[in-house]
Design an enzyme around this catalytic site. Structure first.
Site, PDB file in Angstrom:
ATOM      1  N   GLY A 332      10.030  -4.235   0.172  1.00  0.00           N
ATOM      2  CA  GLY A 332      10.518  -2.865   0.237  1.00  0.00           C
ATOM      3  C   GLY A 332       9.789  -2.143   1.355  1.00  0.00           C
ATOM      4  CG  HIS A 368       3.849   1.830  -3.579  1.00  0.00           C
ATOM      5  ND1 HIS A 368       3.730   1.463  -4.898  1.00  0.00           N
ATOM      6  CD2 HIS A 368       3.413   0.765  -2.858  1.00  0.00           C
ATOM      7  CE1 HIS A 368       3.248   0.234  -4.967  1.00  0.00           C
ATOM      8  NE2 HIS A 368       3.050  -0.210  -3.727  1.00  0.00           N
ATOM      9  CD  GLU A 369       4.185   0.507   0.779  1.00  0.00           C
ATOM     10  OE1 GLU A 369       3.060   0.034   1.020  1.00  0.00           O
ATOM     11  OE2 GLU A 369       4.982  -0.024  -0.012  1.00  0.00           O
TER      12      GLU A 369
END
Length: 940
Positions: A332, A368-369
């Site tokens: 992703g 998230h990243e």
């Protein structure tokens, strides 16, 4: 990294991808280009001897794995790479400053799919004493190379010089090529990287272990009309003396970091730019001509960096951060420090053509990243055993971040359906695994990039955060990041910091959740004594096949919260259940009040109430006095108990009918998912139509209430409630259309016709349900139209939207056409899986056809993904829905002769699920049938 696992619920998102399996593939035969480079550049060189240990065994055994020796380690990598975007090769020069801690005549490094041309060592201060390596011994199965020297390298500093060549592969790992079309339609290639977990070694020889950190000075020699990016900012860009069509781009020195976080990208991109409030330059790179589509992610990133800086009380340590959309990308997204790579669908938002779920997905992936920039990059796990801490933490805090940026998303309720229940489902299997898994050989890393590491990891961190409280949790996190910044840490190091901050027995509590697999079912009984309610609570391991029986039942330290109907949103009592059973007294609870365990559905366990307790809770579902997340949790627990044979499925169907007044998107989403599971199960019977009728009856009232037109505030940007209404409308219309609700089908066909003819373009939020509906009840002309729309689509989100629903077509010959399309050039390699999965999930015939297609095309599919995460995903989507005992044997037999080492656990889990489905069908099918008939029978 964010893994695209597919999802329990109706949005199609979730988390990370695995790097591919390195075990089966020994080094390829030297390609001609490499031989030619040898001849042309090094015709006068005395060549070192080269030996290759090829791995030929058909089925790799788990074998002892030895990490790299510590007698030589890197301090700084000086790395220059020159990719050829026509021949798909690259040349590299490495000058690494190393420290020799023990005199040795060999250096062992990681190296895969690379050919070393020359290697030498120069001791510090002795530039005239260059020692040439006399041999390169490639141990292909361990992805290592041993450089041999004629005399011992003495203790102290020195420079290791290596010239090497490699291939820009098409496997979406290492240093690889990514295909794209420029605005005029010309096919071109970018050179990009994906190194986690163990693929930096495919780009340059290195010490490719997370604990062996160093700094990096990177230079890229690239065509002058291309963008070149790496982790750090550009220091210098100058013409390359040997070729005036090239430039040499030199980047600033990185902080000390792990190899798996290094990245470089060479291609054609536009960008949008902003400064965060704390002075960091943020850019979002998009395909040429699509800069506008980077604005939403830029807005999220600019809000997110200061949020994390404040939350961790530690500033972002780099001067810039780039977020870039990559065309061919297995994961992703990937958190490379300062240069975060994404699938296009995880980064790009078109204000006119992107749906609400896509905006939400992008916000979560960016959250998230960027969390990893601190938690993973600044402080890195010592070894892959502790991967869960990286991924579980980022998978939890991404929701905290999105809740901060977009409170109208009600994202924590969605967490329960997207992550928490997904993890419970997987962890109830006998073939699950503990959160913490001892990882040896890199091939074992692949297996733990799954919903246990991500979703269970996130769920137990959410439970821990709730147990500690936000203030102490943040204090502990700050202490952890300060203590271990630029270093490596293990799970226990975080527990120590949180224990010191909170004064609670964190290590003791959490080890029961991370070191043993599974979770408990909490069995609750009650009795009234005057004004007090006495609860008898016990725990035992919950299994998908029923409760664990036997002497050796594991125990957990379970934080248990309790609320009552007096104030459903407020916890009345908290206890730590650290024994098999206990008795709790709750004061001042009148007999007419209900008592609810696990308010907020935070504790990672299932609950089985006594009949009387359950009966008292059901009105709270109908009148909505139970919180949405608790209505969802109650239904989901009962559904799992039914699948495990602990209650009748008919009881769950009766409960589902109580949700007729339900307004909440996520509650409907979870209901929809579970009804989908039931519908798939009953497709093996001759009364599949009856469950469709049940679905139509349940969803019709909410469908009528919502209608087809979005209300004011549901567009972009979404207003309070509008975002969730848009998601709910898409979910409900898709469910009704697929189930054959005639008014929905007729309206979908009318709107689809207008859309295709250009009279009235469908809003992005309505496209998936309309496409699904017309295909499910469509013919060859419908499919042709849909494939034409796919070809015309300029945006990857729209292509993916179509790819996911193509499998809904019913006719066997058209199903075959969709499967053939899945492997065509029209579908990006990473998206083939979702096309085949869509066929398998749509019907009984589709399931059989998809499985046969996977078997018939196994060699091509396995070669395409080289045994990594996407193969696991494909296997799960293709076979999980079977419900006949003999199919489990067939699947097991096929993979015994067609090995996929990274998917071994997935195969075992699928076989277990098939057997569970078969048992469920035998046990409850007749009762379900009777119930579905009786509910429509006229009263006597």
């Amino acid at each position: 990294m964010l893994l695209v696992l597919g999802r329990r619920v109706s949005l199609s998102f979730v988390k990370r991808v695995n790097p591919q399996d390195p075990v089966l593939f020994s080094k390829p035969i030297l390609l001609n280009f490499r031989t030619n480079i040898f001849r042309v550049i090094h015709s006068s060189t005395v060549f070192a001897s080269v030996t290759r240990s090829n791995y030929t065994d058909t089925m790799p055994e788990r074998r002892p794995f030895v990490r790299l020796p510590t007698d030589v380690y890197p301090v700084n990598y000086g790395l220059s790479l020159k990719p050829d975007l026509i021949d798909f090769t690259f040349e590299g020069k490495l000058e690494a400053i190393v420290e020799v801690t023990l005199a040795t005549n060999q250096i062992v490094m990681n190296c895969a799919d690379i050919d070393i041309i020359t290697a030498s060592f120069v001791p510090e201060g002795a530039e005239g004493e260059e020692i040439n390596a006399t041999g390169f011994n490639y141990q292909n199965e361990d992805e290592k190379v041993t450089l041999s020297f004629p005399s011992a390298l003495q203790k102290g500093s020195g420079t290791l010089k290596i010239d090497f060549v490699g291939e820009l592969n098409d496997k979406m790992k290492g240093f690889y090529r990514s295909k794209y079309a420029n605005p005029s339609g010309e096919i071109r290639y970018a050179a990009v990287t994906q190194f986690e977990a163990t693929d930096a070694r495919r780009a340059f020889p290195c010490w490719d272990e997370p604990a062996i950190k160093a700094t990096f000075d990177i230079s890229l020699i690239v065509p002058k009309d291309r963008v070149a990016l790496s982790n750090m900012n550009v220091l210098d860009r100058k013409p390359y003396p040997e070729d005036d069509s090239l430039v040499e781009v030199k980047f600033a020195t990185t902080p000390i970091m792990s190899t798996y976080l290094v990245a470089f990208v060479i291609g054609e991109y536009d960008f949008v730019e902003a400064q965060s409030s704390d002075g960091v330059t943020v850019r979002v790179y998009t395909p040429t001509g699509k800069a506008e589509q980077g604005k939403f992610a830029l807005e999220v990133a600019v809000k997110t960096l200061p949020f994390y800086k404040d939350y961790f009380s530690v500033p972002y340590p780099l001067p810039k951060i780039d977020l870039i959309a990559i065309a061919d990308f297995a994961a992703g997204a990937m958190e490379n420090w300062g240069l975060v790579t994404y699938r296009e669908t995880a980064l790009l938002i078109d204000p006119r053509n992107s749906c609400s779920s896509s905006r939400q997905w992008v916000a979560l992936v960016v959250g998230h990243e960027l969390a990893h920039q601190w938690f993973g990059n600044l402080v890195t796990m010592e070894w892959w055993t502790h991967l869960w801490l990286n991924e579980g933490f980022a998978s939890w805090i991404e929701y905290l971040c999105v809740d901060h940026c977009f409170p109208e998303y009600d994202i924590w309720t969605q967490f329960v359906s997207a992550d928490y229940t997904r993890a419970l489902d997987l962890d109830a299997l006998d073939n699950s695994h503990p959160i913490e898994v001892n990882v040896g050989h890199p091939s074992e890393v692949d297996e733990i990039f799954d919903a246990i590491s991500y979703s269970k990891g996130a769920s137990v961190i959410r439970m821990l955060h709730n147990y500690i409280g936000d203030e102490d949790f943040r204090k502990g996190m700050h202490s952890y990041l300060l203590k271990f910044q630029h270093k490596n840490a293990a799970t226990e190091d975080l527990w120590d910091c949180l224990e010191q901050a909170s004064g609670k027995p964190i290590a003791q509590v959490m080890s029961s959740w991370t070191k043993q697999m599974g979770f408990p079912i909490i069995v609750v009984n009650q009795e009234q004594q005057g004004d007090d309610r006495i609860l008898k609570i016990s725990q035992k391991k919950f299994c998908a096949s029923g409760p664990h029986e036997g002497e050796d039942c594991p125990n957990w330290m379970v934080p248990v919260s309790i609320c009552t109907s007096e104030d459903p949103g407020c916890t009345k009592l908290k206890v730590l259940l650290d024994s098999p059973e206990t008795t709790i007294t709750i004061n001042n609870v009148s007999p007419d009040q209900w008592v609810k365990i696990n308010p907020g559905t935070v504790g990672f366990y299932r609950i089985q109430y006594s009949s009387a307790m359950l009966e008292s809770l059901l009105p709270g579902v109908r009148d909505l006095t139970l919180l949405p997340v608790d209505r969802l949790g109650l239904q989901n627990d009962l559904f799992s108990l039914a699948r495990a044979g602990m209650i009748s499925t008919v009881e769950v169907l009766k409960l589902m009918e109580a949700f007729v007044n339900e307004p909440n998107y996520t509650v409907w989403s979870d209901l929809s998912c579970n009804l989908g599971v039931l519908s798939s199960l009953l497709s093996h019977t001759d009364y599949h139509e009856e469950i469709q009728e049940f679905i139509r009856d349940l969803f019709t009232p909410i469908g009528l209430k919502l209608g087809w037109e979005c209300k004011q505030g549901e567009g972009e940007p979404p207003g309070a409630g509008g975002h969730l209404d848009a998601l709910l409308r898409g979910l409900v219309l898709g469910k009704l259309g697929k189930a054959g609700h005639k008014p929905t089908l007729e309206e979908a066909r009318r709107r689809f016709k207008d859309h295709v003819e250009g009279k009235q373009i469908l809003s992005a939020d309505l496209r998936s349900p309309v496409y699904l509906t017309v295909l499910k009840h469509g013919d060859s002309a419908t499919l042709e139209t849909m494939l034409k729309l796919h070809k015309q689509a300029d945006m990857q989100e729209e292509k993916n939207r179509i790819e996911r629903v193509l499998g809904a077509i019913s006719a066997p010959d058209l199903i075959q056409k969709v499967l053939t399309f899945a492997l065509s050039e029209e579908v990006r390699p990473q998206d083939t899986v979702s096309v085949i999965g869509g066929v398998a999930g749509s019907s009984k015939h589709g399931r059989k056809a998809a499985w046969k297609f996977v078997k018939d095309n196994w060699e091509e599919l396995h070669n395409r993904y080289q045994g990594g995460f996407l193969i696991s995903r494909l296997i799960k989507l293709s076979v999980d829905g079977f419900a006949i005992d003999k199919m489990a044997a067939e699947v097991k037999s096929f993979f015994e002769s067609h090995h996929a080492p990274a998917a071994e656990r997935t195969v075992q889990q699928c076989c277990e699920n098939i057997l569970l489905n078969a048992a469920w069908l035998k046990r409850d099918a007749d009762d379900i049938h009777q119930y579905l008939l009786q509910r429509k029978a006229p009263p006597v």
